[in-house]
Structures are given as structure tokens and as C-alpha cells.
Write a protein that holds these residues in place. Sequence first.
Motif, PDB file in Angstrom:
ATOM      1  N   GLN A   1       0.821  -1.212   0.000  1.00 19.45           N
ATOM      2  CA  GLN A   1       0.000   0.000   0.000  1.00 19.45           C
ATOM      3  C   GLN A   1       0.851   1.256   0.000  1.00 19.45           C
ATOM      4  O   GLN A   1       0.554   2.213  -0.713  1.00 19.45           O
ATOM      5  CB  GLN A   1      -0.921  -0.021   1.227  1.00 19.45           C
ATOM      6  CG  GLN A   1      -1.870   1.158   1.337  1.00 19.45           C
ATOM      7  CD  GLN A   1      -2.680   1.104   2.624  1.00 19.45           C
ATOM      8  OE1 GLN A   1      -2.262   0.505   3.607  1.00 19.45           O
ATOM      9  NE2 GLN A   1      -3.837   1.725   2.613  1.00 19.45           N
TER      10      GLN A   1
ATOM     11  N   GLU B   1      -1.013  -2.204   4.276  1.00 17.93           N
ATOM     12  CA  GLU B   1      -1.648  -3.375   3.650  1.00 17.93           C
ATOM     13  C   GLU B   1      -0.747  -3.917   2.552  1.00 17.93           C
ATOM     14  O   GLU B   1      -0.265  -3.174   1.698  1.00 17.93           O
ATOM     15  CB  GLU B   1      -3.008  -2.987   3.073  1.00 17.93           C
ATOM     16  CG  GLU B   1      -3.730  -4.112   2.354  1.00 17.93           C
ATOM     17  CD  GLU B   1      -5.045  -3.668   1.741  1.00 17.93           C
ATOM     18  OE1 GLU B   1      -5.426  -4.214   0.685  1.00 17.93           O
ATOM     19  OE2 GLU B   1      -5.691  -2.768   2.324  1.00 17.93           O
TER      20      GLU B   1
ATOM     21  N   ASN C   1      -0.580  -7.169  -0.394  1.00 15.96           N
ATOM     22  CA  ASN C   1      -1.344  -8.188  -1.102  1.00 15.96           C
ATOM     23  C   ASN C   1      -0.403  -9.019  -1.951  1.00 15.96           C
ATOM     24  O   ASN C   1       0.432  -8.481  -2.693  1.00 15.96           O
ATOM     25  CB  ASN C   1      -2.418  -7.550  -1.986  1.00 15.96           C
ATOM     26  CG  ASN C   1      -3.536  -6.916  -1.184  1.00 15.96           C
ATOM     27  OD1 ASN C   1      -4.413  -7.603  -0.677  1.00 15.96           O
ATOM     28  ND2 ASN C   1      -3.487  -5.595  -1.042  1.00 15.96           N
ATOM     29  N   CYS C   2      -0.538 -10.331  -1.842  1.00 18.77           N
ATOM     30  CA  CYS C   2       0.249 -11.258  -2.639  1.00 18.77           C
ATOM     31  C   CYS C   2      -0.715 -12.037  -3.534  1.00 18.77           C
ATOM     32  O   CYS C   2      -1.689 -12.619  -3.047  1.00 18.77           O
ATOM     33  CB  CYS C   2       1.050 -12.212  -1.757  1.00 18.77           C
ATOM     34  SG  CYS C   2       2.120 -13.341  -2.674  1.00 18.77           S
ATOM     35  N   THR C   3      -0.430 -12.068  -4.851  1.00 19.08           N
ATOM     36  CA  THR C   3      -1.314 -12.716  -5.813  1.00 19.08           C
ATOM     37  C   THR C   3      -0.565 -13.817  -6.552  1.00 19.08           C
ATOM     38  O   THR C   3       0.511 -13.581  -7.102  1.00 19.08           O
ATOM     39  CB  THR C   3      -1.864 -11.694  -6.826  1.00 19.08           C
ATOM     40  OG1 THR C   3      -2.525 -10.642  -6.116  1.00 19.08           O
ATOM     41  CG2 THR C   3      -2.837 -12.351  -7.782  1.00 19.08           C
TER      42      THR C   3
ATOM     43  N   SER D   1      -7.049 -14.970   2.671  1.00 15.75           N
ATOM     44  CA  SER D   1      -6.982 -15.337   1.254  1.00 15.75           C
ATOM     45  C   SER D   1      -8.361 -15.374   0.613  1.00 15.75           C
ATOM     46  O   SER D   1      -9.356 -15.726   1.258  1.00 15.75           O
ATOM     47  CB  SER D   1      -6.300 -16.699   1.079  1.00 15.75           C
ATOM     48  OG  SER D   1      -4.952 -16.650   1.498  1.00 15.75           O
TER      49      SER D   1
ATOM     50  N   THR E   1      -5.494 -14.556  -3.975  1.00 16.52           N
ATOM     51  CA  THR E   1      -4.957 -13.298  -3.447  1.00 16.52           C
ATOM     52  C   THR E   1      -5.029 -13.337  -1.925  1.00 16.52           C
ATOM     53  O   THR E   1      -6.088 -13.613  -1.356  1.00 16.52           O
ATOM     54  CB  THR E   1      -5.737 -12.085  -3.973  1.00 16.52           C
ATOM     55  OG1 THR E   1      -5.673 -12.060  -5.408  1.00 16.52           O
ATOM     56  CG2 THR E   1      -5.148 -10.793  -3.428  1.00 16.52           C
ATOM     57  N   SER E   2      -3.891 -13.063  -1.283  1.00 17.80           N
ATOM     58  CA  SER E   2      -3.826 -13.049   0.181  1.00 17.80           C
ATOM     59  C   SER E   2      -3.498 -11.642   0.653  1.00 17.80           C
ATOM     60  O   SER E   2      -2.569 -11.002   0.138  1.00 17.80           O
ATOM     61  CB  SER E   2      -2.775 -14.039   0.680  1.00 17.80           C
ATOM     62  OG  SER E   2      -2.716 -14.037   2.095  1.00 17.80           O
ATOM     63  N   GLN E   3      -4.262 -11.176   1.651  1.00 16.67           N
ATOM     64  CA  GLN E   3      -4.076  -9.826   2.198  1.00 16.67           C
ATOM     65  C   GLN E   3      -3.446  -9.911   3.580  1.00 16.67           C
ATOM     66  O   GLN E   3      -3.840 -10.730   4.404  1.00 16.67           O
ATOM     67  CB  GLN E   3      -5.419  -9.108   2.279  1.00 16.67           C
ATOM     68  CG  GLN E   3      -5.343  -7.684   2.819  1.00 16.67           C
ATOM     69  CD  GLN E   3      -6.720  -7.111   3.088  1.00 16.67           C
ATOM     70  OE1 GLN E   3      -7.417  -7.543   4.000  1.00 16.67           O
ATOM     71  NE2 GLN E   3      -7.110  -6.134   2.289  1.00 16.67           N
TER      72      GLN E   3
ATOM     73  N   CYS F   1       6.335 -13.635   0.683  1.00 17.26           N
ATOM     74  CA  CYS F   1       5.127 -14.347   0.270  1.00 17.26           C
ATOM     75  C   CYS F   1       5.576 -15.696  -0.296  1.00 17.26           C
ATOM     76  O   CYS F   1       6.301 -15.748  -1.286  1.00 17.26           O
ATOM     77  CB  CYS F   1       4.357 -13.540  -0.768  1.00 17.26           C
ATOM     78  SG  CYS F   1       2.933 -14.427  -1.470  1.00 17.26           S
TER      79      CYS F   1
END
Length: 438
Positions: A148, A159, A161-163, A186, A198-200, A216
Motif C-alpha cells: 500500500q 496493507e 497483497n500477494c497474488t 486469502s 490473493t492473500s491480504q 510471500c
Amino acid sequence: MERVSECCRGSVPLVLSGNEQCQSRERKMALQCACERGDGQNLVTEDVTVVEGDVATISCRVKNSDDSVIQLLNPNRQTIYFRDFRPLKDSRFQLVNFSNSELRVSLTNVSISDEGRYFCQLYTDPPQEIYTTITVLVPPRNLVIDIQKEVAVEGEEIELNCTAMASRPATTIRWFKGNKELTGKSEVEQWSDMYTVTSQLLLKVGREDDGVPVICLVDHPAVKDLQTQRYLEVMYKPQVRVSQNYPVQGLTREGEPLELSCAAFGKPQPTDMRWLRVDDEMPQHVVVSGSNLLISNLNKTDNGTYRCEASNAVGKSHADYMLFVYDTTATTEPAVHGFTHLPNSAEELDYGDLSDSRAGEEGAIRSVDHAVVGGVVAVVVFAMLCLLIILGRYFARHKGTYFTHEAKGADDAADADTAIINAEGGQNNSEEKKEYFI
């Protein structure tokens, strides 16, 4: 998993007088098969799991073969190999081994479209058939971390995010900060036969997180050790430390010099540093040069608290030095070190920015307080001991002694009659005790 042809499996013994049909519930198709007692010939195969783009090997094996013909069919029931001949024109299928007891075929550059059931057939009377399933795994196409804020300030929650895109089956994503595993949330999206996960991760950062990697990591059967990472960049207020350059050891005595230096570390690096005297004006003979403070000739009026302040774009911090000037003849070392760091907020208490050095005024005050408390305790203890001794002596002298007035003076009497006459509690006293009522 090894699979054996249904009609001649040992766990389902059959005794047939003629040709009959056996229905396979797993295949949901009708097969002609007859198994006479003592006929041990049957087909064996295993399911195959392969990563997309790799090579899959299909094996049709015959136990107790009698030279019957073996053939392999694709999910559309087209013949791939009949014995050692390949009717199908797909050159990705290649013969690996052919004998009376085995037909082994390889499939190169496997794709998702190749997934399904492949059939092994044995031309007996009646024929036997068994299937093997090819499962194709697809590793994630891309693994990306989005953050973020590229630069965060201590105390903020950021924040990440890993995708993991286009995998099969869906991946499991794990988070690590350094060597510590964290918990994310996720979400899975399915596109045709593919899955995107996607994991936040919500993370509250501090100054100790600056430069620490956030990792990640993907758990997936098609790939090992697939991970990506981002390094945190955290800005924080200065950490200030005051040190005493001179005198290196001993007391700050009247007439001697004192030199202090101030060091500050922060992100960004502090650019504004200044010295001041708390609750009083700075003495005129004090020399401030950059981060150093010098008093060439100490005197009693120099007593007080001297503060070094440093600031950057995030905020301001300070550290204090409490000075107490001793007489020239003083020889007692201070009891407590006297550099102090006073945090600007409760958050700063977590970072242990206290400076270390010898005591000033605070050490002298604490030393006096301890002496007074010790003296009072000693006086109280002494008084209690004296009271106990007096009480002990008193009770020891009066133990078992009883005084009466019945025969006082009888000890010197020659006989009993004289004792009675001389006794204070005798008749004379009784006469004195007479009462008259009018």
C-alpha cells in the motif's frame, strides 16, 4: 494408485459357465468379460500426476500373460498404440517399452487438454479393459506482492497483497516477516479450469521493521520454494543519546571542565540538533559547538538539567543530562548514573533509548534519600529492641510473686500468737475498718 481390471480382480471371484457381461460401476460402461477359476491373467495400471509441460508415462501391464494383444486408447477412445504400432498421428506419444506383458507409452509436453482417462485393453476372450487417469498440475504463472505504501511511518498499519495467478489446483499462500510467520486472509477466484489466489496482510510497522523482508511463500504440488519478497522502508523519529567526554571517570567537581556530546539517529537522519537548559537559561560561559557542549570552569550555579534535542521530518526527541557540581574536596562516587532520556510519547518507551553515564544531581539526591531511610529504620529497630529488653526484665522480676495483707510482719514473731497480734491484717486493722451508721 494401482488399478486392476474389474472382472478378474481377486477380491471379486467369479465362476461363470459361459460368456456373461460385467458392469463396471466406476467406468459406467458395459464390458464383455469372462473369468474362469484358475485364469490369473489381468490388467494392471496406475494413475499419473504430471506438471504441465513435463512428460507423462502410461503403463499397461499384464499379469500372467498368455501373449494376448495389448492396446492403449485416449479419452476419446481413439487408439494410440496397438501392440507396437501407433495409428494416432500425435507424435508426442512415443513407445517406451513393448512386450507380451507390458505396453509403456510416454506423452511429452503435457497440457491441460491431455487430462482425462486413458484405457488399456487386453484382447482375451472376452476382452478386458481398465483405465488410468492423467491429472495435470499447473504452477502459478506469476507471484507478485503489492504494498500500500512504499515508505511507511512508525506506528502506521500498512496493507500488503500477494497474488498467485492461474494455478491448478488453487495455491496456499503463507506470509513471513523475517523468520516469523504471519497470518493473512486469502480469496480464491476461478477462471475456467484455473485458480487465482490473493492473500491480504495487515501489518503495523515500527522502527525495528525498517529493512526487514516480508516474504510471500506459495505451497503448491507443482512447484517447490516459490516465493517473492519486499523490503519494508520505515521512517521514525530520532533516537538521542548524550555521552560525557570529560571527565571520563569520577565526579564533576567545582573548577574542573565538563564536555558532553550528543548523537542522534533516525530516518531520515536528523538535521536539526540543539542544546538547552531545562527550566533555566543557559549560562553565558557555556560553549555549544555543533553537537558538543563545553563548560570550562564548573561552579555551583551550573547545577541543573541540560537537554539535547534532535528532530527530523517525522518528529522530535531528546535526551537529558542532570549535572550536580561537587566541592573540590568531594571523593564519594555517585550512586546512580545520571544521564536520562525522556520520551516524547508512550511509544518511545518501547525502544530503550536510555543513555548510560555517571550520576549528577539525581544520584546525589537518591543517595541522600537512601541514607535517611536507612537511619530511620535503624532508630526504629533499636527502639523496639530496647522495649523488648525492658519488658523481659520486668516480667522476669515479677514472675510468681503474690502480695497479701493477711500476715504481714509474721516472719519476725516468736510464736503463732505473737504473729497474729503483730499481723497488719489482724484485729487492729479490723477495728479500723469498722463502720458506723447514724
